[in-house]
Design a protein around this motif. Sequence first.
Motif, PDB file in Angstrom:
ATOM      1  N   SER A 157       0.681  -1.230   0.087  1.00 56.00           N
ATOM      2  CA  SER A 157      -0.033  -0.012  -0.131  1.00 56.00           C
ATOM      3  C   SER A 157       1.030   1.517   0.310  1.00 56.00           C
ATOM      4  N   HIS A 158       0.016   2.393  -0.920  1.00 52.88           N
ATOM      5  CA  HIS A 158       1.478   3.597  -0.309  1.00 52.88           C
ATOM      6  C   HIS A 158       0.621   4.381   0.879  1.00 52.88           C
ATOM      7  N   TYR A 159       2.352   4.872   1.730  1.00 56.59           N
ATOM      8  CA  TYR A 159       1.540   5.714   3.043  1.00 56.59           C
ATOM      9  C   TYR A 159       2.176   7.247   2.419  1.00 56.59           C
ATOM     10  N   ASN A 169      -8.341   7.655   3.888  1.00 55.08           N
ATOM     11  CA  ASN A 169      -8.671   6.173   3.627  1.00 55.08           C
ATOM     12  C   ASN A 169      -8.002   5.762   2.734  1.00 55.08           C
ATOM     13  N   ASP A 170      -6.965   6.815   1.986  1.00 54.36           N
ATOM     14  CA  ASP A 170      -6.444   6.618   0.473  1.00 54.36           C
ATOM     15  C   ASP A 170      -4.871   7.276   1.136  1.00 54.36           C
ATOM     16  N   ASP A 171      -4.023   6.796   1.395  1.00 56.48           N
ATOM     17  CA  ASP A 171      -3.913   5.228   1.783  1.00 56.48           C
ATOM     18  C   ASP A 171      -3.737   4.307   3.452  1.00 56.48           C
ATOM     19  N   ALA A 202       5.616   8.256  -2.759  1.00 52.85           N
ATOM     20  CA  ALA A 202       5.307   8.621  -4.223  1.00 52.85           C
ATOM     21  C   ALA A 202       4.456   7.707  -5.211  1.00 52.85           C
ATOM     22  N   GLU A 203       3.112   7.518  -4.320  1.00 52.23           N
ATOM     23  CA  GLU A 203       2.239   7.050  -4.703  1.00 52.23           C
ATOM     24  C   GLU A 203       1.440   8.208  -5.634  1.00 52.23           C
ATOM     25  N   GLU A 204       0.986   8.476  -5.347  1.00 49.54           N
ATOM     26  CA  GLU A 204      -0.015  10.184  -5.790  1.00 49.54           C
ATOM     27  C   GLU A 204       0.673  10.768  -6.555  1.00 49.54           C
ATOM     28  N   ALA A 205       2.177  10.655  -6.406  1.00 47.19           N
ATOM     29  CA  ALA A 205       2.658  11.680  -8.316  1.00 47.19           C
ATOM     30  C   ALA A 205       3.091  11.322  -9.069  1.00 47.19           C
ATOM     31  N   ILE A 301     -15.285  12.132  -1.305  1.00 47.94           N
ATOM     32  CA  ILE A 301     -14.151  12.703  -0.869  1.00 47.94           C
ATOM     33  C   ILE A 301     -13.046  12.688  -0.832  1.00 47.94           C
ATOM     34  N   TYR A 302     -12.528  11.555  -2.100  1.00 48.78           N
ATOM     35  CA  TYR A 302     -12.060  11.543  -3.021  1.00 48.78           C
ATOM     36  C   TYR A 302     -10.708  12.197  -2.869  1.00 48.78           C
ATOM     37  N   HIS A 303      -9.301  12.114  -1.981  1.00 46.03           N
ATOM     38  CA  HIS A 303      -8.229  13.331  -1.975  1.00 46.03           C
ATOM     39  C   HIS A 303      -8.633  14.686  -2.000  1.00 46.03           C
ATOM     40  N   THR A 304      -9.790  14.933  -1.030  1.00 46.48           N
ATOM     41  CA  THR A 304     -10.390  16.083  -0.004  1.00 46.48           C
ATOM     42  C   THR A 304      -9.258  16.385   0.767  1.00 46.48           C
TER      43      THR A 304
END
Length: 806
Positions: A157-159, A169-171, A202-205, A301-304
């Motif tokens: 999973s990404h921290y 939640n993510d993640d 850096a999963e999000e990036a 709410i995703y990414h907010t």
Amino acid sequence: MGAPTTPATTGTPPRPIPGVHPASRALTRPRRRLVAAAAALVALAAVGAGSLLDLRTPAPTSADAPAGEFSAGRAYEDVQVIAARSHVAGSPANEQVRAHLEQQLRGLGLETEVQDTVAPEAGQLSGAAGGATLARVRNVVARLPGTNSTGRVFLVSHYDSVQTGPGGNDDAAGTSTILEVARALTTGPRPRNDIVFVLTDAEEACLCGAAAFAASHPLAADGGVVLNLEARGSTGPVIMFETSRNNAKLVDIFGRAAPHPVGTSFAVEIYRALPNDTDFTAFLDQKFVGLNSAYIDGGAIYHTPLDTPAAMDRGSLQQHGDNALGLAREFGGTDLTDLRSGHDATYFPVPGGLVRYPGWLTLPLALLAVALVAALGWLTRRSGRASTGRLAAGFALALVPIVAAPVAAQLLWLAITTIRPGYAELLDPYRPIWYRLAVLALATAILFTWYALTRRRIGPAALAVGGLAWLALLGVLLAVAVPGGAYLTTVPALAGALGGLVALRTRQTGPWPVVAVTAAAAVGVVILLPTVVLLFPALGMAMGGVAALVAVLLGLVALPVVDLLHPQAGGQRGLLALRARRLAVLPAGAAAVAAVVLAGVGLGVDRFDAAHPAPTHLMYAMDAGTGQARWLSHESDPQPWTDGYVDGVTDVGDDFPGLGDGELRAGPAQSANLPAPKLEVVADATAGGERTLRLRLTPQRAARLATLHVDTSTATVLRADVAGRSVPVEPRAGKWGFGLVFHAPPAEGVEVTLTVRPIAGQVALRAMDASDGLDALPGFRPRPPTVGVVGSHSSEMLAVARTYPI
Ligand SMILES: [Zn+2]
């Protein structure tokens, strides 16, 4: 209502009526018909309820649950630490999260290390508009050595979180789940295989952490089984939505070992068509097999900033953990040398488990469904219930609701977003349930209206066969194009055809015809109802038409039961017939009214307020050379708050190539006292017409990313090296024909070596960096409580750029 030629009069005892579906043959007496309708509907409702209850998340267990079990209560304590605030890759907050993870894993006695490296993005991300993308990453990797390992199981999973929210939640869901699974696994006997816990950065990036681990970590050298854990929302069942290719053996283990196995081969196909990516992609690029799971409802709410620990449904966390622990134990004890099979499986959830069959059965089953529906049509004609012409008309007319319902659902959403434009920026409304029900009511209204209009002329039998024919044909199309989704229409078509054949061959005065068609409809309910329910959060209301389409397909399988709702099987004439026809419109009218009322309730209930703010997108970009600054927004139809900053449309590609191409809303901004990233020449040598520049790009402030672009009208880039890694130099369109994006740049800067062929004089280079947060900027007015932030990677971004002629 039967065929218009039916020579029956009122008050006569029931007798066979041509053109009437077998289910209604015995049911010309209104009361018997009503009883049959009620019984069939109750049975279908019970089956539907059973299917939906099966999708419920388990009750979260408390922190004092036995050590060998997964406890959402314990995992949630980690969620609160991990997601205390936004912790984007490279930030001090992310270092604190990493320290916590290391401490927890070491505390369990696991060999724990940090993989600190620079890595390129995994695969080709659609979002990598700026050019070649890399990041400095620090993955936390811990190993539980197996007793007699046949391979490795990786829990991933990404921290890191996005810059706009804490990632409750993510993640934090996946990361805390892995910590708790590690706890549970270290309390019992050691597993046979190595278990490796991989918490990526850096999963999000750019998925760069996972890419670094998969490509270059020694523990990844021999591949293995990857279980990736994600969340794209805050609630709902955990869905196993992606697998490696040739997944039959993996899916079989998933069905056996996951305590709550929700997954369908259709989701795998949908996901492949969506632009999303997770760390799993990085592993698929390498020699791994595996399963990817996430819960996806509550996507608003995703990414907010609202993706906080408090927003998490701990039932979803419990399901993540129960499944991950069950699968880790199973894969931990299985011989991992031969997990690939020659084929993909078709699979889908049913109450109590996961149905699965080999993918090579898909096409034969689809063809069998076509054959059985054709046989049903032939028998229907031979028994005098429908002529060839009527069967053809039934087939042609059944296309009407299949097309009309999705179109109407999309138009309904268009109307709702016109009334409430803020929805355009949300993955799903905050409280989507009313709108989902409105779409279902609309699909029902269309199906019922269509049926009431066509039933008298075409006859129930021909319409029922026509509907099944479309399902069977769709099954063949899907089997060829999207095999994992073919079961959706093939299996209900098979059931419908078999039900129809049984209904035709059994005694028409007994209950069996009704039982047969109800059982067939029940198969449709078991398969298609969970699909409708899972499709809504998967695709969002903006694609509610897909759910409407599946709902109509379900309605077509259930047509013989729908027919029972009509007050007579046929025969009456005159006033009574007129009355019956009017009654037949009742269900359709009720569904249409329900659709309007539900949409209205949705608009009334799901208003934007402080707890459910209207999302807005704003960023700031300044040229440090000229001092010119702009507000920019991705909103296509800017909301009132955003309108205070932007007044026109612009293409920033020439000035800010690091922001990617495409038109943005823009407006003038005051210039801020912010430095551009420094670009120093470390070495400069020319030989044989090639100039090699060793450069150091150093942000002068806390930057999330830095970019560098070359004006290819001044030089052609031949080779490029970033932090010792060569990067591709495929030309980009426009002025800045070469570009790179570096996420989480270290304080000492990034070394870039460019070999170019100069075209005229100096080489023009454009350096940009970006930080997050607009609050301190001159002219920025804080949002009122009811205005929120769009969950996008560029929200609240503050970019500063400068051109360096070298
Ligand atoms: Zn994310």
